[in-house]
Design a protein around this motif. Sequence first.
Motif, PDB file in Angstrom:
ATOM      1  N   ALA A  77      -9.239  -5.555 -12.506  1.00 15.18           N
ATOM      2  CA  ALA A  77      -8.762  -4.935 -12.969  1.00 15.18           C
ATOM      3  C   ALA A  77      -9.344  -3.420 -12.119  1.00 15.18           C
ATOM      4  CB  ALA A  77      -9.735  -5.122 -14.115  1.00 15.18           C
ATOM      5  N   GLN A  78     -10.046  -3.580 -11.643  1.00 13.47           N
ATOM      6  CA  GLN A  78     -10.923  -2.364 -10.211  1.00 13.47           C
ATOM      7  C   GLN A  78      -9.614  -2.483  -9.675  1.00 13.47           C
ATOM      8  OE1 GLN A  78     -14.677  -3.008 -10.007  1.00 13.47           O
ATOM      9  NE2 GLN A  78     -15.666  -2.277 -11.793  1.00 13.47           N
ATOM     10  N   ILE A  79      -9.291  -3.815  -8.974  1.00 13.33           N
ATOM     11  CA  ILE A  79      -8.659  -3.325  -7.785  1.00 13.33           C
ATOM     12  C   ILE A  79      -7.095  -2.827  -7.686  1.00 13.33           C
ATOM     13  CG2 ILE A  79      -7.822  -5.049  -5.795  1.00 13.33           C
ATOM     14  CD1 ILE A  79     -10.187  -6.730  -5.949  1.00 13.33           C
ATOM     15  N   GLY A  80      -6.604  -3.499  -8.342  1.00 11.55           N
ATOM     16  CA  GLY A  80      -6.063  -3.223  -9.375  1.00 11.55           C
ATOM     17  C   GLY A  80      -5.015  -1.299  -9.838  1.00 11.55           C
ATOM     18  N   GLN A  81      -5.975  -0.969 -10.264  1.00  8.58           N
ATOM     19  CA  GLN A  81      -6.215   0.808 -10.223  1.00  8.58           C
ATOM     20  C   GLN A  81      -6.029   1.528  -8.742  1.00  8.58           C
ATOM     21  OE1 GLN A  81      -5.739   2.672 -13.391  1.00  8.58           O
ATOM     22  NE2 GLN A  81      -5.170   3.823 -11.734  1.00  8.58           N
ATOM     23  N   ALA A  82      -7.304   0.506  -8.090  1.00  8.18           N
ATOM     24  CA  ALA A  82      -7.409   1.338  -6.496  1.00  8.18           C
ATOM     25  C   ALA A  82      -5.785   1.637  -6.115  1.00  8.18           C
ATOM     26  CB  ALA A  82      -8.237   0.813  -5.708  1.00  8.18           C
ATOM     27  N   VAL A  83      -5.232  -0.089  -5.790  1.00 10.43           N
ATOM     28  CA  VAL A  83      -3.599   0.102  -5.326  1.00 10.43           C
ATOM     29  C   VAL A  83      -2.679   1.028  -6.449  1.00 10.43           C
ATOM     30  CG1 VAL A  83      -2.033  -1.572  -4.922  1.00 10.43           C
ATOM     31  CG2 VAL A  83      -4.090  -2.283  -5.211  1.00 10.43           C
ATOM     32  N   ALA A  84      -2.799   0.867  -7.663  1.00 14.80           N
ATOM     33  CA  ALA A  84      -2.277   1.698  -8.641  1.00 14.80           C
ATOM     34  C   ALA A  84      -2.004   3.374  -7.626  1.00 14.80           C
ATOM     35  CB  ALA A  84      -1.871   1.892  -9.007  1.00 14.80           C
ATOM     36  N   ASN A  85      -3.404   3.078  -7.344  1.00 11.58           N
ATOM     37  CA  ASN A  85      -3.726   5.238  -6.865  1.00 11.58           C
ATOM     38  C   ASN A  85      -2.905   5.377  -5.469  1.00 11.58           C
ATOM     39  OD1 ASN A  85      -5.023   5.403  -9.101  1.00 11.58           O
ATOM     40  ND2 ASN A  85      -7.148   4.872  -8.539  1.00 11.58           N
ATOM     41  N   LEU A  86      -2.630   4.186  -4.401  1.00 12.12           N
ATOM     42  CA  LEU A  86      -1.966   4.812  -3.654  1.00 12.12           C
ATOM     43  C   LEU A  86      -0.787   4.848  -3.570  1.00 12.12           C
ATOM     44  CD1 LEU A  86      -3.569   1.765  -1.105  1.00 12.12           C
ATOM     45  CD2 LEU A  86      -4.591   4.167  -1.183  1.00 12.12           C
ATOM     46  N   ILE A  87      -0.131   4.220  -5.016  1.00 14.34           N
ATOM     47  CA  ILE A  87       1.284   4.187  -4.806  1.00 14.34           C
ATOM     48  C   ILE A  87       1.823   5.743  -4.969  1.00 14.34           C
ATOM     49  CG2 ILE A  87       3.481   3.014  -5.443  1.00 14.34           C
ATOM     50  CD1 ILE A  87       1.825   1.021  -3.923  1.00 14.34           C
ATOM     51  N   PRO A  88       2.880   6.294  -4.997  1.00 12.62           N
ATOM     52  CA  PRO A  88       3.417   7.496  -5.183  1.00 12.62           C
ATOM     53  C   PRO A  88       4.541   7.005  -6.176  1.00 12.62           C
ATOM     54  CG  PRO A  88       4.285   6.665  -2.639  1.00 12.62           C
ATOM     55  CD  PRO A  88       3.077   6.091  -3.529  1.00 12.62           C
ATOM     56  N   ASN A  89       4.949   8.170  -7.000  1.00 10.79           N
ATOM     57  CA  ASN A  89       6.136   8.009  -7.710  1.00 10.79           C
ATOM     58  C   ASN A  89       7.013   7.987  -7.018  1.00 10.79           C
ATOM     59  OD1 ASN A  89       4.289   8.243  -9.982  1.00 10.79           O
ATOM     60  ND2 ASN A  89       4.026  10.213 -10.076  1.00 10.79           N
ATOM     61  N   HIS A  90       8.449   7.267  -7.964  1.00 11.44           N
ATOM     62  CA  HIS A  90       9.703   7.892  -6.915  1.00 11.44           C
ATOM     63  C   HIS A  90       9.624   7.164  -5.730  1.00 11.44           C
ATOM     64  CE1 HIS A  90      10.896  10.418 -10.024  1.00 11.44           C
ATOM     65  NE2 HIS A  90       9.287  11.286  -9.565  1.00 11.44           N
ATOM     66  N   THR A  91       9.588   5.458  -5.705  1.00  8.57           N
ATOM     67  CA  THR A  91       9.255   5.574  -4.564  1.00  8.57           C
ATOM     68  C   THR A  91       9.665   3.073  -4.890  1.00  8.57           C
ATOM     69  OG1 THR A  91       7.918   4.486  -2.691  1.00  8.57           O
ATOM     70  CG2 THR A  91       6.299   4.192  -4.468  1.00  8.57           C
ATOM     71  N   ALA A  92       9.984   2.529  -3.530  1.00 12.31           N
ATOM     72  CA  ALA A  92      10.828   1.603  -4.029  1.00 12.31           C
ATOM     73  C   ALA A  92       9.649   0.176  -2.956  1.00 12.31           C
ATOM     74  CB  ALA A  92      11.841   0.852  -3.460  1.00 12.31           C
ATOM     75  N   LEU A  93       9.090  -0.413  -3.949  1.00 14.29           N
ATOM     76  CA  LEU A  93       7.752  -1.008  -3.716  1.00 14.29           C
ATOM     77  C   LEU A  93       8.209  -2.876  -3.547  1.00 14.29           C
ATOM     78  CD1 LEU A  93       4.736  -1.599  -5.344  1.00 14.29           C
ATOM     79  CD2 LEU A  93       6.647  -0.121  -6.274  1.00 14.29           C
ATOM     80  N   PHE A  94       7.465  -4.141  -3.414  1.00 16.50           N
ATOM     81  CA  PHE A  94       7.844  -5.493  -3.178  1.00 16.50           C
ATOM     82  C   PHE A  94       6.341  -5.590  -4.291  1.00 16.50           C
ATOM     83  CE2 PHE A  94      10.054  -5.072   0.775  1.00 16.50           C
ATOM     84  CZ  PHE A  94      11.372  -6.685   0.237  1.00 16.50           C
ATOM     85  N   ILE A  95       6.576  -6.730  -5.238  1.00 13.88           N
ATOM     86  CA  ILE A  95       4.880  -6.895  -5.963  1.00 13.88           C
ATOM     87  C   ILE A  95       5.430  -8.775  -5.897  1.00 13.88           C
ATOM     88  CG2 ILE A  95       3.106  -6.891  -7.768  1.00 13.88           C
ATOM     89  CD1 ILE A  95       4.350  -4.548  -8.485  1.00 13.88           C
ATOM     90  N   ASN A  96       3.899  -9.411  -5.018  1.00 19.07           N
ATOM     91  CA  ASN A  96       4.774 -10.466  -5.076  1.00 19.07           C
ATOM     92  C   ASN A  96       3.160 -11.283  -6.370  1.00 19.07           C
ATOM     93  OD1 ASN A  96       2.236 -12.663  -3.606  1.00 19.07           O
ATOM     94  ND2 ASN A  96       4.725 -13.264  -3.672  1.00 19.07           N
ATOM     95  N   GLY A  97       3.547 -11.908  -6.885  1.00 24.16           N
ATOM     96  CA  GLY A  97       3.404 -12.775  -7.832  1.00 24.16           C
ATOM     97  C   GLY A  97       1.717 -13.195  -7.490  1.00 24.16           C
ATOM     98  N   GLY A  98       0.414 -13.274  -8.727  1.00 28.65           N
ATOM     99  CA  GLY A  98      -0.203 -13.299  -8.475  1.00 28.65           C
ATOM    100  C   GLY A  98      -1.492 -12.945 -10.010  1.00 28.65           C
ATOM    101  N   THR A  99      -2.266 -13.276 -10.023  1.00 31.41           N
ATOM    102  CA  THR A  99      -3.213 -12.570 -10.974  1.00 31.41           C
ATOM    103  C   THR A  99      -4.073 -11.342 -10.420  1.00 31.41           C
ATOM    104  OG1 THR A  99      -5.100 -13.876 -10.231  1.00 31.41           O
ATOM    105  CG2 THR A  99      -3.479 -14.724 -11.272  1.00 31.41           C
TER     106      THR A  99
END
Length: 259
Positions: A77-99
Motif C-alpha cells: 500500500a505504501q509503495i502504491g501511494q509512492a508510485v501514484a505520487n510520481l504519475i502526473p494527471n492527464h497522462t497515459a500509462l501502462f500498468i502490468n498485473g500483480g498485487t
Amino acid sequence: MANRQQAILSLIRQNGKVWVEDLVETFGTTPQTIRKDLRALEDDRKVLRFHGGATLFTGVEYMAYDTRRHIASVQKAQIGQAVANLIPNHTALFINGGTTTEAVAGALKDHVGLKIILDNVNISNALRQIGGVEVVIAGGIVRSSDGAVIGSTAVDFIRQFRTDYAVIGAAGVSSDGALLDFDLREAQIVRAIIENARHVILAVDSTKFEATAPVVMGRMEQIDTLVTDRCPVPALRAFCREHDIALIETDADKSLRNA
C-alpha cells in the motif's frame, strides 16, 4: 517441527521475508540458532534462504494470487501511494498485473485525465469506477488464477501504444539485475510494455529481492525508477547508482540498517 520454527514460518507467511537479525531480537536467541532453524525449514522445502534471511519457497510456480495479496500488504500500500505520487494527471500509462501494481492502481483514485492500458481484468474492473480514468484493456486469454490477460494477441495490442509511464511488477529481482517471472507469456507482455514506455517504474516489495523464478522478463538497466519498501541488497543498490536508476524506499530507515 519445533515451536520456534513454526513461529518463524508464520512470520515468513505473514511478511513474505524475514531477516536473521530481526529474528534474533524477536526470539531472544543467537544468530547461529536462527540460521539452524532456517536450514531445517529449508530442508523441509518450506523456505528459501538467502544472505541474511529467508523467504517462502515457491519452486517453479507462483503462489495463489489471494495469498500474495496478504504478503507485505502494508508495504505494498505504501509503495502504491509512492508510485501514484510520481504519475502526473492527464497522462497515459501502462500498468502490468500483480498485487503491488494493483495497489498502485488503487492509489490513483484522486488523479484525473489518465488513460491506463492494462493486461489484467481485476485491476481494470477496479479502475473503471474511478471518474478520472479511461481504461483500455488488452484482449487475449484470461488466466483464471489472477485475471491476467496473456498470449500473442495481448502482446500485439500493447505494441499499438506508446505511453509516458509504465508501472510493472516482478516475481523476483536477482542480485545481477535480472527481472524474473513464472510465466513466459506474461514475460512477453512485460517486455512489450517496457519497449513502449518512456519512463518505466518497477514497483516491488522487499520480498522480491533475490526471490527465484525461471523466466527472465527484463533487466534492471531498462528501468528508470525502482520503488520499494526497502532495498537491502548492496549489489542492487550499487546497480541503481551505476545505471542512474532512481531508488525510492518507503521504509528508508530499515533499508539503511540492513544495507
